[in-house]
Design an enzyme around this catalytic site. Sequence first.
Site, short mmCIF file in Angstrom:
data_model
loop_
_atom_site.label_atom_id
_atom_site.label_comp_id
_atom_site.label_asym_id
_atom_site.label_seq_id
_atom_site.Cartn_x
_atom_site.Cartn_y
_atom_site.Cartn_z
N LYS A 211 0.82 -1.21 0.00
CA LYS A 211 0.00 0.00 0.00
C LYS A 211 0.85 1.25 0.00
O LYS A 211 0.57 2.22 -0.67
CB LYS A 211 -0.84 0.04 1.28
N ARG A 212 1.92 1.18 0.77
CA ARG A 212 2.77 2.36 0.89
C ARG A 212 3.75 2.46 -0.26
O ARG A 212 4.40 3.47 -0.43
CB ARG A 212 3.52 2.32 2.23
#
Length: 443
Positions: A211-212
């Site tokens: 996600k990051r």
Amino acid sequence: MNIVTRFAPSPTGLFHAGSYRTALFAYIYARQNDGTFILRIEDTDRERSKKEYEENIVESLAWLGLKYDQFFRQSDRTALYQKYVQKLIGSGHAYVSKETPKEPGGRNEVIRFKNPRKKVTFHDLVRGTIEFDTSELGDFVIAKSLTEPVFHLVNVVDDFEMGITHVIRGEDHISNTPRQILIYEAIGATRLPEFAHIPLLLASDRSKLSKRHGALPMTDYRARGYIPDALVNYMALLGWHPSDDREIMPLDTIIKEFSLERVQKSGAVFDEEKLRWFNRQYISEMSNAAFAASAAPFLPEWLSASSPRFNRLIPILREKIAILSQIGDLLGTGGELGFVRELPAYQPELLLWKKNPSRQAAHAHLSKALPILSSVADADFGKNTVKDALWDYAEREGRGDVLWPIRVALTGQAQSPDPFIAAEILGRQESLTRLAAAIKKLS
Ligand code: GLU
């Protein structure tokens, strides 16, 4: 044997590429074998699970065309899990364990699995034989209380109860498999499912996609204007490829040719540039009707997907864009097709060809071009007829000298498609109006 696969996401975040590729492989394998594909929402972690994430998973799968045959949600099945917890306690495979609470008011009791501490061996369809000594895992927790089972237990109970024949999931679950096999044995399963742990997706720097780092929710790819078929095709090739070097393959072909044995062990790089390339190919292969339907949500409000003007724009748009969200930039102010909505204000000097910057010459060529264009009938007015009509004159007088002022007259822009395309997009009436306006500017 009826093949049954499942996709078992935890709804703890928006649905990303990594999860999607796992779902896709499980889906392809089920379809290839005329089997059953199950969506199972693993929401036993009540704090981290959110309804909106479940909705995002369902919506994304629908957009991508992955239809499931059955749907389950673990929070609807607590009675079943409780039965199993009790059964395992009853048979001596699990016990209520007194704990010293980690924090004040914390739990002083959990349910632990009585680990037989042995070697577990399983055959993974991707990675081959995997052996693991479970001693080091100790007596692991399978439920926080009789009514609060945790991941390992519910995952196994459901795979068993649902008759899952092939557990296809990310390789981050390999280390969970030995625990889960112990639970299978303890609940009396006489056979284990086949396991296929598929390689991680990596970001372009080969670190884990997360996600990051590098991964967008699939719904963001929709917002950017990726075509579902292109995404499906690209994602299927992340970790698998056919026996030759074909890349553009529709899903039904992939379903015919896919094999878990050909899934690679090493991580697969998710590369948005490559995805854009796939998208471009799909856009150029689509029918005009399919393109219009896909493009409709991306059009500026002044342009309707059912208008003749949009129809005339379709070929140039398809040629220029990789993703549908580029349509807005192209047609917006300052965009290469910004002239379509209205003629931008421009200086008369822009009409002058740089190799022969004479007002007189530009005026003369435009004055000649006006009746030539006007002689093309409305019904025939298109880039080829306009080109045919102008070509002899332009060849004779110099292409740049003639075509530059015509193009600027039509578009008011230093950069734009050629004058024939511009004329086709604008149509006969608007083209003549703009030519007349330019002649006036030079008079
Ligand atoms: N709920 C698990 C996850 O989201 C899936 C486990 C599995 O596929 O067995 O990673």
